[in-house]
Design a protein around this motif. Structure first.
Motif, PDB file in Angstrom:
ATOM      1  N   PHE A  88       0.815  -1.208   0.000  1.00 55.11           N
ATOM      2  CA  PHE A  88       0.000   0.000   0.000  1.00 55.11           C
ATOM      3  C   PHE A  88       0.852   1.263   0.000  1.00 55.11           C
ATOM      4  O   PHE A  88       0.407   2.305  -0.484  1.00 55.11           O
ATOM      5  N   THR A  89       2.075   1.187   0.531  1.00 65.29           N
ATOM      6  CA  THR A  89       2.979   2.330   0.398  1.00 65.29           C
ATOM      7  C   THR A  89       3.329   2.565  -1.065  1.00 65.29           C
ATOM      8  O   THR A  89       3.329   3.705  -1.548  1.00 65.29           O
ATOM      9  N   PHE A 316      -0.379   5.297   4.977  1.00 66.78           N
ATOM     10  CA  PHE A 316       0.324   4.655   3.867  1.00 66.78           C
ATOM     11  C   PHE A 316       1.371   5.556   3.221  1.00 66.78           C
ATOM     12  O   PHE A 316       2.070   5.135   2.305  1.00 66.78           O
TER      13      PHE A 316
END
Length: 375
Positions: A88-89, A316
């Motif tokens: 998700f980063t 995130f």
């Protein structure tokens, strides 16, 4: 053992676990911030504690022994946490929402992360429940309840460690809704690093004043350097950490209009806790402003007893303040990575002006040699 005493003991241990998961860590400028250390703790050690808590919850919901569930849930916690952190980063960086859409993007990614965690950890819950008669229904129910509880704890911990989330208390407006000064000229480098532009703050397209022969977005920025052959003047230049500066506009200002101490502030970029360059008379704003490269610190300002801060941070990813320029009155020009924004400290409003890097701004009274088209 007394049943009430057993419940009380378990409740105390649960509260201790929650406290450890959201415990803020004291920050130092050279080692990180609470959120940085909180994230590291969660990835390396917190997942073991979280897995124990999830194992206990699965055991309680499904009527199983704690020993049977704890190992599987610790593995599940580490798998979903590391997969989510990197996945998700990367998704946030690829999406790269602007300041107007980052709030919506953050909530969308949070919901997606919750669904992904339920899916990733369900097989481990199913392994815990595999010998039960209705193992499928029980495992689905347990996974949903456990992840809901885990996300409430982790999201609460994130909120505590990050101090605030997504422009808390701020209004995002269009540039026309801010009373931007017409006697300020902003200089910035294009996002592709090929050109330098000068523009008024009225939303009109900038004027290209120079082409660059190379650009490092992490280090290179615009600053004031002593003019060659004119010791009382400042040149506008691209300041680099190692290579010689590239002068892009000669004699843009003078020592009479910008002091050496103020010009020194233009040499800082992507740093910690600095005071910004002032576009206008020194001390012309009632605000004492500082900014930091850490996204969860952002920019903060004080006027008497009033304290305000603006930061862009989600679970995130977030946007660092790479540069800031203090304008007359209540306004600050802020560069959130490649987004140049105007911030009204008094009314807590912010607008995206353009995309650009390495910003600098000067008041007309500070300019000696104004670029054509802006006079």
């Amino acid at each position: 053992m007394d049943v009430g005493l057993g419940v009380s003991c378990r409740l105390r241990w649960a509260l201790v676990l929650v406290f450890l998961l959201v415990l803020p860590v004291r920050a130092r400028a050279d080692v990180g911030t609470p959120l940085v250390w909180g994230t590291a703790f969660q990835l390396l050690f917190g997942n073991a504690l979280l897995g124990c808590a999830e194992g206990w919850l699965v055991a309680r919901i499904a009527g199983l022994s704690f020993r049977r569930c704890v190992g599987w849930m610790i593995l599940a916690s580490y798998l979903s946490s590391w997969a989510g952190f990197w996945g998700f980063t990367a998704l946030f960086e690829t999406w790269h929402p602007d300041v107007y859409t980052v709030r919506w993007a953050g909530w969308c990614l949070l919901v997606a992360a919750y669904v992904a965690t339920v899916v990733l950890e369900w097989p481990f819950v199913a392994l815990c429940c595999r010998r039960l008669e209705h193992w499928f229904q029980t495992s689905v129910k347990s996974s949903l309840l456990v992840q809901t509880g885990s996300y409430l704890v982790l999201f609460g911990g994130f909120y505590l460690l990050s101090l605030s989330w997504l422009f808390a208390g701020w209004s995002l407006v269009r540039p026309a809704e801010l009373e931007l000064p017409r006697n300020v000229v902003a200089f910035y480098i294009s996002t592709d690093g090929r050109h330098v532009y000068a523009a008024r703050l009225d939303g009109q397209p900038g004027v290209r004043i120079a082409d660059l022969d190379g650009f490092d977005p992490w280090q290179d920025h615009l600053g004031l350097v002593p003019s060659e052959g004119h010791t009382n003047d400042w040149d506008l230049a691209v300041v680099r950490r190692q290579d010689p500066v590239q002068r892009v506009w000669p004699r843009v200002s003078s020592l009479e209009k910008v002091s050496p101490q103020m010009a020194q502030r233009t040499s800082y970029y992507w740093r910690w806790g600095l005071k910004p360059f002032e576009a206008g008379p020194e001390g012309g704003s009632p605000w004492e402003v500082h900014w930091s490269m850490w996204p969860e610190m952002g920019l903060w300002a004080r006027r008497g007893d009033q304290m305000v801060a603006v930061r862009v941070m989600t679970p995130f990813g977030g946007y660092s303040v790479w540069q800031a320029v203090q304008l007359p009155g209540d306004l600050v020009l802020v560069q959130f990575e490649d987004q140049v924004c105007a911030v009204d400290l008094s009314r807590r409003r912010m607008a995206l002006l353009c995309r650009g890097m390495g910003i600098l701004a000067l008041h007309d009274d500070q300019v000696v040699n104004m670029p054509p088209g802006l006079r």
